[in-house]
Design a protein around this motif. Structure first.
Motif, PDB file in Angstrom:
ATOM      1  N   LYS A   1       0.829  -1.213   0.000  1.00 27.61           N
ATOM      2  CA  LYS A   1       0.000   0.000   0.000  1.00 27.61           C
ATOM      3  C   LYS A   1       0.859   1.258   0.000  1.00 27.61           C
ATOM      4  N   SER A   2       1.979   1.231   0.737  1.00 29.33           N
ATOM      5  CA  SER A   2       2.820   2.425   0.842  1.00 29.33           C
ATOM      6  C   SER A   2       3.529   2.736  -0.474  1.00 29.33           C
ATOM      7  N   GLN A   3       3.673   1.743  -1.349  1.00 30.28           N
ATOM      8  CA  GLN A   3       4.334   1.965  -2.626  1.00 30.28           C
ATOM      9  C   GLN A   3       3.388   2.522  -3.688  1.00 30.28           C
ATOM     10  N   ILE A   4       2.092   2.534  -3.395  1.00 31.58           N
ATOM     11  CA  ILE A   4       1.121   3.130  -4.316  1.00 31.58           C
ATOM     12  C   ILE A   4       1.236   4.637  -4.199  1.00 31.58           C
ATOM     13  N   LYS A   5       1.297   5.306  -5.338  1.00 29.37           N
ATOM     14  CA  LYS A   5       1.468   6.760  -5.334  1.00 29.37           C
ATOM     15  C   LYS A   5       0.263   7.431  -4.682  1.00 29.37           C
ATOM     16  N   GLY A   6       0.540   8.377  -3.799  1.00 29.49           N
ATOM     17  CA  GLY A   6      -0.521   9.132  -3.139  1.00 29.49           C
ATOM     18  C   GLY A   6      -0.944   8.580  -1.793  1.00 29.49           C
ATOM     19  N   LEU A   7      -0.474   7.381  -1.418  1.00 35.72           N
ATOM     20  CA  LEU A   7      -0.825   6.802  -0.121  1.00 35.72           C
ATOM     21  C   LEU A   7       0.356   6.914   0.836  1.00 35.72           C
ATOM     22  N   THR A   8       0.069   7.177   2.083  1.00 40.39           N
ATOM     23  CA  THR A   8       1.095   7.279   3.106  1.00 40.39           C
ATOM     24  C   THR A   8       0.610   6.616   4.386  1.00 40.39           C
ATOM     25  N   ILE A   9       1.543   6.290   5.256  1.00 43.08           N
ATOM     26  CA  ILE A   9       1.214   5.644   6.532  1.00 43.08           C
ATOM     27  C   ILE A   9       1.414   6.676   7.638  1.00 43.08           C
ATOM     28  N   VAL A  10       0.334   6.995   8.344  1.00 42.37           N
ATOM     29  CA  VAL A  10       0.395   7.993   9.410  1.00 42.37           C
ATOM     30  C   VAL A  10      -0.071   7.380  10.725  1.00 42.37           C
ATOM     31  N   PRO A  11       0.561   7.754  11.836  1.00 42.61           N
ATOM     32  CA  PRO A  11       0.084   7.288  13.140  1.00 42.61           C
ATOM     33  C   PRO A  11      -1.140   8.094  13.557  1.00 42.61           C
ATOM     34  N   LEU A  12      -2.167   7.413  14.021  1.00 44.28           N
ATOM     35  CA  LEU A  12      -3.399   8.085  14.419  1.00 44.28           C
ATOM     36  C   LEU A  12      -3.482   8.285  15.922  1.00 44.28           C
ATOM     37  N   ARG A  13      -3.032   7.285  16.689  1.00 45.06           N
ATOM     38  CA  ARG A  13      -3.045   7.429  18.141  1.00 45.06           C
ATOM     39  C   ARG A  13      -2.073   6.442  18.770  1.00 45.06           C
ATOM     40  N   VAL A  14      -1.607   6.797  19.956  1.00 48.81           N
ATOM     41  CA  VAL A  14      -0.716   5.943  20.744  1.00 48.81           C
ATOM     42  C   VAL A  14      -1.397   5.708  22.079  1.00 48.81           C
ATOM     43  N   TYR A  15      -1.388   4.462  22.526  1.00 47.61           N
ATOM     44  CA  TYR A  15      -2.057   4.111  23.774  1.00 47.61           C
ATOM     45  C   TYR A  15      -1.389   2.896  24.388  1.00 47.61           C
ATOM     46  N   PHE A  16      -1.720   2.655  25.647  1.00 43.03           N
ATOM     47  CA  PHE A  16      -1.287   1.433  26.325  1.00 43.03           C
ATOM     48  C   PHE A  16      -2.456   0.468  26.290  1.00 43.03           C
ATOM     49  N   GLY A  17      -2.238  -0.734  25.787  1.00 41.11           N
ATOM     50  CA  GLY A  17      -3.288  -1.738  25.678  1.00 41.11           C
ATOM     51  C   GLY A  17      -3.647  -2.328  27.029  1.00 41.11           C
ATOM     52  N   ALA A  18      -4.547  -3.285  27.003  1.00 40.14           N
ATOM     53  CA  ALA A  18      -5.035  -3.915  28.227  1.00 40.14           C
ATOM     54  C   ALA A  18      -3.912  -4.618  28.993  1.00 40.14           C
ATOM     55  N   ARG A  19      -2.900  -5.123  28.280  1.00 42.66           N
ATOM     56  CA  ARG A  19      -1.799  -5.832  28.935  1.00 42.66           C
ATOM     57  C   ARG A  19      -0.655  -4.900  29.332  1.00 42.66           C
ATOM     58  N   GLY A  20      -0.788  -3.610  29.034  1.00 46.11           N
ATOM     59  CA  GLY A  20       0.214  -2.640  29.466  1.00 46.11           C
ATOM     60  C   GLY A  20       1.298  -2.331  28.456  1.00 46.11           C
ATOM     61  N   PHE A  21       1.177  -2.850  27.240  1.00 35.89           N
ATOM     62  CA  PHE A  21       2.178  -2.594  26.208  1.00 35.89           C
ATOM     63  C   PHE A  21       1.784  -1.368  25.389  1.00 35.89           C
ATOM     64  N   ALA A  22       2.781  -0.614  24.934  1.00 35.01           N
ATOM     65  CA  ALA A  22       2.531   0.566  24.110  1.00 35.01           C
ATOM     66  C   ALA A  22       2.128   0.126  22.706  1.00 35.01           C
ATOM     67  N   LYS A  23       1.059   0.703  22.206  1.00 34.15           N
ATOM     68  CA  LYS A  23       0.529   0.382  20.881  1.00 34.15           C
ATOM     69  C   LYS A  23       0.356   1.662  20.095  1.00 34.15           C
ATOM     70  N   VAL A  24       0.426   1.556  18.779  1.00 32.60           N
ATOM     71  CA  VAL A  24       0.158   2.684  17.899  1.00 32.60           C
ATOM     72  C   VAL A  24      -0.844   2.217  16.841  1.00 32.60           C
ATOM     73  N   THR A  25      -1.835   3.055  16.562  1.00 29.02           N
ATOM     74  CA  THR A  25      -2.774   2.772  15.489  1.00 29.02           C
ATOM     75  C   THR A  25      -2.273   3.507  14.259  1.00 29.02           C
ATOM     76  N   LEU A  26      -1.953   2.750  13.210  1.00 31.24           N
ATOM     77  CA  LEU A  26      -1.460   3.319  11.967  1.00 31.24           C
ATOM     78  C   LEU A  26      -2.580   3.332  10.948  1.00 31.24           C
ATOM     79  N   GLY A  27      -2.658   4.393  10.192  1.00 31.71           N
ATOM     80  CA  GLY A  27      -3.664   4.492   9.143  1.00 31.71           C
ATOM     81  C   GLY A  27      -3.014   4.670   7.803  1.00 31.71           C
ATOM     82  N   VAL A  28      -3.553   4.004   6.783  1.00 32.52           N
ATOM     83  CA  VAL A  28      -3.117   4.208   5.422  1.00 32.52           C
ATOM     84  C   VAL A  28      -3.986   5.348   4.897  1.00 32.52           C
ATOM     85  N   GLY A  29      -3.357   6.473   4.601  1.00 33.13           N
ATOM     86  CA  GLY A  29      -4.116   7.653   4.251  1.00 33.13           C
ATOM     87  C   GLY A  29      -3.812   8.173   2.855  1.00 33.13           C
ATOM     88  N   LYS A  30      -4.839   8.784   2.281  1.00 35.17           N
ATOM     89  CA  LYS A  30      -4.706   9.442   0.980  1.00 35.17           C
ATOM     90  C   LYS A  30      -4.898  10.936   1.264  1.00 35.17           C
TER      91      LYS A  30
END
Length: 141
Positions: free
Chosen positions: A109-138
């Motif tokens: 997806k990232s190699q398609i022209k016009g699409l980029t990967i952006v982080p939407l939010r960072v949070y700690f999950g239920a088990r206490g690990f750091a997570k990031v939600t990444l979105g493929v955006g146009k």
């Protein structure tokens, strides 16, 4: 003798809790988000302490592939105030952890022209690990 209603109350599990650290609200306005992925983050000790206090900036952050690995770039986690010589760099690149098949999909997806990967939010999950939600955006015009 126990009532059937009492046993159901004992079987209920506590609700899954997530602790939101940072939200990239700008990304939702600048990009049309087509897909979302949840990834783990590789952090050092002082970064975790700063994130637990809620300090994070995702304004200029994006994700990029370096070989077969996905890296989060431009995210700012300030230095830990009580840190020592082993304090982290605020704008260092951080590795994102995904399953191999998800990495392959994202790379395609990232190699398609016009699409980029952006982080939407960072949070700690239920088990206490750091997570990031990444979105493929146009990008919006």
């Amino acid at each position: 003798m126990a009532k059937s209603g009492d046993s159901k109350a004992a079987d209920k599990k506590p609700a899954v809790t997530e602790t939101l650290v940072g939200d990239n609200r700008k990304a939702r306005f600048q990009y049309e988000i087509l897909e979302r992925y949840e990834a783990g983050l590789v952090l050092v000790g002082t970064e975790v302490k700063v994130l637990r206090s809620g300090q994070l900036s995702l304004d200029e952050a994006y994700a990029r592939f370096d070989g077969e690995e996905l890296w989060l770039l431009g995210a700012t986690i300030p230095e830990y105030s009580h840190g020592n010589l082993r304090n982290h760099e605020p704008k260092r690149k951080r590795k994102c952890l995904l399953h191999a098949r998800e990495l392959l999909k994202l790379k395609a997806k990232s190699q398609i022209k016009g699409l980029t990967i952006v982080p939407l939010r960072v949070y700690f999950g239920a088990r206490g690990f750091a997570k990031v939600t990444l979105g493929v955006g146009k990008g919006r015009k």
